[in-house]
Scaffold this active site. Structure first.
Site, mmCIF file in Angstrom:
data_model
loop_
_atom_site.group_PDB
_atom_site.id
_atom_site.type_symbol
_atom_site.label_atom_id
_atom_site.label_comp_id
_atom_site.label_asym_id
_atom_site.label_seq_id
_atom_site.Cartn_x
_atom_site.Cartn_y
_atom_site.Cartn_z
ATOM 1 N N LYS A 160 0.939 4.862 -2.243
ATOM 2 C CA LYS A 160 0.728 6.142 -1.715
ATOM 3 C C LYS A 160 1.751 7.223 -1.906
ATOM 4 C CE LYS A 160 -3.378 5.141 -1.194
ATOM 5 N NZ LYS A 160 -4.461 5.994 -1.724
ATOM 6 N N TYR B 160 0.736 -1.239 -0.037
ATOM 7 C CA TYR B 160 -0.020 -0.014 0.005
ATOM 8 C C TYR B 160 0.797 1.311 0.115
ATOM 9 C CZ TYR B 160 -3.599 3.169 1.461
ATOM 10 O OH TYR B 160 -4.553 4.247 1.663
#
Lengths: 339, 339
Positions: free
Chosen positions: B196, B192
Site C-alpha cells: 500500500k 500488506y
C-alpha cells in the site's frame, strides 16, 4: 537522486541555525551503539555504500561478513578491509550470493552465521539497484525487476533474519536502506520509488513486531550517492528526471555511510544524512519516531513552506517538457509499438 | 484497519471546528468532475468498495465497466447496477479477469475498451486483498502474495492504462486505492502495508509523469471498511493487531465510496474519508499536493501532538504482549519448525 531547494537560502539558514539550539536541548544523552567485537553482516558489501560502511565498522573493531554477487569484487573488498584492521582478533569473511530470492537470502544468512560461528548482531541490508525510465517505456520485466532490486533484495534478508532471531531468542539490529525516493517521488522512478516506499513500510512493521523479540530496526534514506550504482542508473535516466535532480548535490558513499553509522549509533529509526531528505523525513513522518522533536518540527515548518513551492516548479518543468517528450517518444518508436 | 484517537476529544473538537473555517476560506471554487455519460472502468467492481462506487456512478449517469474474478458475482453486481439506471442510454458491462498479472490486466483493459467501443475516461483500481499475519509466521508465498494482491493487482492496470493513454493521446483519470496503511504501519501488516506504500509512490510517479500526457491521478486511503474483504482478513489477523485496531470505527463500503467519489469529483490527489487517516495524510504529506492548505495544517498540528502519544501507547501494548506472544508461537509450533 534528490531535489534542489537552492532557491531558499533564508529557509536553509533558519533551519541550520536552529539545529544548534535543538541539539543543545535534546539528543545528547542517548546510549550509543558500539560495534566493537560485534558480528556485523552487510549485504551489498563489496562496493558503494555497503563497502564504505564496512570500512567504518572495521575501524571501530567489528567483525564483518559481506555478501554480494561477484566473487572478484568481494575479494577486492576483503583486501581493503584487511588493510584497515585494528586488532588481530577481528575476522572478515565474504560470500557470493544474489539476494533477490527468499531461498538465497536464507542461505546467505546461514552461511554468514556458520562461517563466523555466531549469528550476526547487526544486519545492514545495503543491496539494491535502480533503473529510472518513463513508465510508458517500461515492459513487465522492468517493473518487476524494480521491485526485486529495490525491495525484495532487502526484504528477504530481513524476513529470514527476523524469523531466525525470533527462533533463537537472539536480540539485535536490522537496518534497511531506502532512499529520498522512499519519502516522495516524481517522473522516472515508477519502478524504483514504490520499492523504496515499500521498504519504509516494512521497517515500520519490523520496528513494531520486532519489539516482541527485542529486535531494533533502523532505516536509512540516502539522497543521490556517487557510487557504481549511480553510474549504472544514469544510463537509462530520462532527461527530465536528470533536469529535476540537476541541482541536488548528493553525497559520496563515504559521507552516506558516515550518516548511516551515526544514525544507527544514536538509535534513530528514520536516518537521513542530508538537509533535503531531512525536510522530507520531517514532513512525511506519519507515526515514525522522531529523531529530535524540536529540530524535526523546525524542519517540518521549513518543508511546509518550501516543498509545495518546489513541487510547483517541478510540475511546471514537466508540463513545459511535453513537446520535447512527444518528439522523444516518436523517435523511440513508441507510437508504433503495440505493448 | 486503522487506529484510535478516542482519547483526544479536545483535539478532535478543535480540528472539526476549524474545518468549517477552512472550508470558508479555501476549497469552494474548484471545477468538479462530472461522470455523466463518461465511460468508467472499475476493477474489483463486483463487491465492497468497487461495487458501492459503481452504484454511485450509475446514479450520476455514467457508463460502467466492471472487472473481477468471479462471473457469478459480476452477474449479481450488474443486476444491482441495472436497478439504479437513470437513463436508457447508460451501458453496463462486466468481464471476469484476475488482474494479478500484466498480461491479464492489459487484456481486461482491451476487453473493456472493445466492449464499450471507447477507451475508459476514468479507471478506478479498487481490486485488492489483505492477509494480516506475524512476519515470523509468513512463508515466501505469503509475502509475495501480499505484494501481488496489494500492489500488482492495481499497478498492472495503471501501467497498461498509462501506456495506452499516452499512445492514443487519450486524456483521463487513473485512481488507485491504497489504505490508512499506505501512510503508516504496525505489527501484522508486513505483507500488506509495503504494497500500500508502494501504491502511494506509484501514484506520485503517475501524477508527475501523467502531466506529460494529460492524465490526472488520484489515490484513496480508506480506513477499515466493513466489506467481504474485511471478513476475509480477520481470519488470519493476530490478536495484538486486532487489539490495536479495536477502537477504530471504520467505514461501510458505501461511506468509503462516497468519500472516494467526492475526492475525485473535487480533484484531490490524496483522498481520505475519515479523520484519523486525514491526520496521517497531513503528517505524511511529503511533496504531495495538499487538499486544503489551511485545514491540512490544522490536521498536521493535531497529528504532531497526538500521533506520538498514540504510537507510544501502541508500543507499550506490544511490549506487554511479549509473554502471550511467546506462548502463542510455542503452541503454533514455531520453535520446532525449520524455516
Amino acid at each position: 537522486m534528490s531535489t534542489s531547494f537552492s532557491a531558499w537560502p533564508e529557509l536553509t539558514l533558519i533551519a541550520l541555525s536552529l539545529i544548534l539550539l535543538s541539539f543543545m536541548v535534546f539528543g545528547l544523552d542517548k546510549k550509543k551503539w558500539d560495534p566493537k567485537g560485534k558480528h556485523v553482516y552487510i549485504t551489498g558489501g563489496s562496493q558503494g555504500l555497503g563497502l564504505a560502511l564496512a570500512k567504518i565498522l572495521v575501524k571501530k573493531g567489528a567483525n564483518i561478513s559481506i555478501v554480494a554477487r561477484t566473487q572478484s569484487k568481494l575479494d577486492d573488498a576483503l583486501k581493503e578491509l584487511e588493510a584497515l584492521r585494528i586488532s588481530p582478533e577481528q575476522s572478515f569473511q565474504a560470500f557470493p550470493f544474489s539476494l533477490t530470492s527468499a531461498s538465497a537470502s536464507s542461505e546467505a544468512l546461514a552461511a554468514v552465521t556458520a562461517g563466523h560461528n555466531e549469528f550476526p548482531d547487526a544486519i545492514f541490508c545495503c543491496a539494491g539497484a535502480s533503473k529510472p525510465m518513463f513508465l510508458v517505456e517500461m515492459g513487465e520485466a522492468e517493473l518487476e525487476n524494480g521491485m526485486r532490486d529495490g525491495y525484495w533484495v532487502q526484504a528477504w534478508t530481513a524476513w529470514a533474519a527476523v524469523k531466525e532471531m525470533a527462533r533463537r531468542g537472539q536480540k539485535g539490529k536490522i537496518i534497511l536502506v531506502s532512499s529520498t525516493l522512499g519519502f516522495m517521488s516524481f517522473v522516472g522512478y515508477s519502478s524504483y520509488s514504490p520499492a523504496k516506499h515499500a521498504l519504509r513500510a516494512l521497517a515500520e512493521c519490523l520496528r513494531s513486531e520486532g519489539m516482541l523479540y527485542g529486535i531494533t530496526t533502523h532505516i536509512f534514506f540516502p539522497p543521490t550517492m556517487y557510487t557504481p550504482g549511480f553510474d549504472e542508473e544514469n544510463k537509462t535516466k530520462p532527461a527530465i528526471t536528470r533536469k529535476i535532480e540537476s541541482t541536488d548535490e548528493g553525497l559520496t558513499a563515504v559521507q552516506a555511510a558516515e550518516g548511516l553509522f551515526k544514525g544507527v549509533e544514536s538509535g534513530d529509526f528514520h536516518i537521513t544524512a542530508d538537509l533535503i531528505t531531512s525536510l522530507f523525513r520531517a514532513s512525511t513522518r506519519g507515526c515514525s519516531p522522531r529523531t529530535n522533536a524540536l529540530f524535526d518540527s523546525v524542519l517540518d515548518i521549513v518543508a511546509w513552506i518550501g516543498v509545495p513551492i518546489w513541487r510547483r516548479s517541478v510540475d511546471k518543468q514537466i508540463v513545459a517538457h511535453r513537446e520535447e517528450h512527444t518528439t522523444y517518444l516518436m523517435q523511440a518508436g513508441f507510437f508504433e509499438s503495440s505493448t
